[in-house]
Design an enzyme around this catalytic site. Structure first.
Site, PDB file in Angstrom:
ATOM      1  N   CYS A  57      -8.823  12.646 -11.612  1.00 46.92           N
ATOM      2  CA  CYS A  57      -9.606  13.741 -12.173  1.00 46.92           C
ATOM      3  C   CYS A  57      -9.172  14.084 -13.600  1.00 46.92           C
ATOM      4  O   CYS A  57      -9.454  13.320 -14.513  1.00 46.92           O
ATOM      5  CB  CYS A  57      -9.548  14.952 -11.247  1.00 46.92           C
ATOM      6  SG  CYS A  57     -11.006  16.006 -11.400  1.00 46.92           S
TER       7      CYS A  57
ATOM      8  N   HIS B 103     -11.644  12.610  -6.128  1.00 42.75           N
ATOM      9  CA  HIS B 103     -10.426  12.948  -5.392  1.00 42.75           C
ATOM     10  C   HIS B 103     -10.259  12.074  -4.143  1.00 42.75           C
ATOM     11  O   HIS B 103     -10.778  12.412  -3.070  1.00 42.75           O
ATOM     12  CB  HIS B 103     -10.446  14.423  -4.991  1.00 42.75           C
ATOM     13  CG  HIS B 103     -10.220  15.346  -6.136  1.00 42.75           C
ATOM     14  ND1 HIS B 103      -8.972  15.822  -6.479  1.00 42.75           N
ATOM     15  CD2 HIS B 103     -11.073  15.854  -7.046  1.00 42.75           C
ATOM     16  CE1 HIS B 103      -9.073  16.603  -7.535  1.00 42.75           C
ATOM     17  NE2 HIS B 103     -10.344  16.638  -7.909  1.00 42.75           N
TER      18      HIS B 103
ATOM     19  N   GLU C 232      -7.721  11.827  -2.345  1.00 40.54           N
ATOM     20  CA  GLU C 232      -6.953  12.565  -1.325  1.00 40.54           C
ATOM     21  C   GLU C 232      -7.846  13.522  -0.552  1.00 40.54           C
ATOM     22  O   GLU C 232      -7.438  14.078   0.474  1.00 40.54           O
ATOM     23  CB  GLU C 232      -5.798  13.331  -1.972  1.00 40.54           C
ATOM     24  CG  GLU C 232      -6.149  14.686  -2.564  1.00 40.54           C
ATOM     25  CD  GLU C 232      -6.979  14.612  -3.835  1.00 40.54           C
ATOM     26  OE1 GLU C 232      -7.542  15.649  -4.233  1.00 40.54           O
ATOM     27  OE2 GLU C 232      -7.078  13.515  -4.442  1.00 40.54           O
TER      28      GLU C 232
END
Length: 373
Positions: free
Chosen positions: A258, A344, A346
């Site tokens: 990001c 993202h 994660e």
């Protein structure tokens, strides 16, 4: 129903548009920030505690917020990071066995102003058409002119450095100190689930403040480097850009997510720009150009890197594209051990389609260790 007589509240946009609602819990106050929306159906607690949302008034597009309460483990930082919440239906009661408390108590404990009963469908449509902008939410509904005057003084997100507001002040460690691999992470506003993903892959992480130098990070003798997500405009982060340049110049393993992706691009001479209304949600389609496969991803960003400049840069390859608007969603530096993505992997909240990127980072580290052994 709790709070039958709700206190009146309003949302005032920088262009003068007003949306009316009610104060959650009859809490009084005023909060300023850039208004943006998230289209995720779940994950509100993770969203509210994500440092990337610092300084933003969050509009939740899902009609029901708070219905499953909060859980102490479902946080991405130690406190709420949004500046205020705007929603349609706020659930004071919750129904989930795993919940530790209500969302109302969670917001009160973090002293966050929230307003409900807003026509969020109309609001999201308006932001889509007119773009993200500064706004104010307030229970001071009879003082519109005064609110307008204060709102005019709020700085624009374009050019605003915010990583210093959310980054750690001192280095700290995460994971098992006896792990096989060591990664130095630059905290620009890092999410806890990034650290969990690294630690679960036999990685011991040392997290450094946003303005740490490459020399400070290198002194720990890590096997790889990580540039985190975070809030605000990437261009003012000159020290982080220099860190990324020094890492890439040395061809050391580097992974950026990001804001970290934008920092890596800036280090290669690629500019960034503020998007019309950004990407915020957990169902954004991305295509991996290296494999031809599609991914459903979790995204949260209001800036992006310049596609034309990326394509013209002989040292950089575009690896992922966002299928909704063709923006750059991932890059790698050719002949170097560095890559990044705009989304993202994660998740938290969101799908796990892109978690393989952490494995890819670890493979790069292993390969580097073999080559230097």
């Amino acid at each position: 129903m709790k709070y039958q007589s709700k206190k009146k509240a309003l949302l005032l946009l920088a262009d003068g548009t007003i949306f009316y609602g009610k104060a959650v819990g009859n809490k009084e106050g005023t909060a300023f920030g850039e208004v943006c929306f998230n289209t995720g159906m779940t994950g509100y607690q993770e969203i509210f505690t994500d440092p990337s949302y610092f300084g933003q008034l969050m509009v939740m597009a899902n009609a029901h917020i708070g219905n499953y309460g909060v859980n102490d483990e479902e946080i991405e930082s130690e406190s709420v990071k949004i500046s205020g919440l705007i929603c349609k239906n706020f659930s004071y009661e919750y129904s989930r066995v795993a919940a530790d408390d209500s969302l109302e108590n969670f917001l009160n404990n973090n002293n966050l102003l929230a307003i409900s009963d807003v026509d969020t469908r109309a609001l999201v449509s308006y932001i889509r058409d007119n773009g993200s902008m500064n706004a104010v939410i307030s229970t001071d509904v009879d003082n519109v002119e005064g609110l307008k005057a204060k709102l005019a003084e709020v700085p624009n997100m374009n050019g605003l450095e915010l990583s210093s507001k959310v980054s750690t002040k001192e280095p700290y460690y995460f994971g098992d100190e006896n792990a096989t691999y060591k990664v130095a992470a630059l905290d620009l506003g890092i999410k806890k689930n990034i650290l969990r993903n690294l630690a679960s892959r036999d990685v011991y992480v040392k997290v450094y403040p946003y303005d740490a130098s490459f020399e400070e990070m290198q002194a720990w003798n890590p096997d790889g480097y990580f540039l985190s997500n975070g809030p605000g405009d990437p261009e003012p982060l000159s020290k982080a850009i220099q860190v990324a340049k020094e890492i890439t110049d040395r061809k050391l393993p580097l992974f950026g997510i990001c804001l970290g992706h934008q920092i890596l691009a800036l280090s290669q001479g690629i500019s960034t720009y503020k998007m019309h209304n950004g990407h915020r949600g957990i169902n954004h389609p991305v295509k991996n150009l290296l494999t031809g496969k599609g991914e459903i991803t979790s995204q949260n960003h209001g800036f992006a890197i310049n596609r034309e400049e990326t394509e013209a840069n002989a040292a950089v390859e575009i690896t992922h594209v966002h299928l909704n608007d063709n923006t750059v969603a991932g890059i790698r530096i050719k002949d170097k051990n560095c890559f990044s993505v705009q989304y993202h992997p994660e998740a938290s909240p969101g799908p796990h389609d892109a978690s393989y990127l952490f494995d890819q980072f670890l493979e790069n580290i292993k390969q580097q260790k073999l080559e230097t052994a």
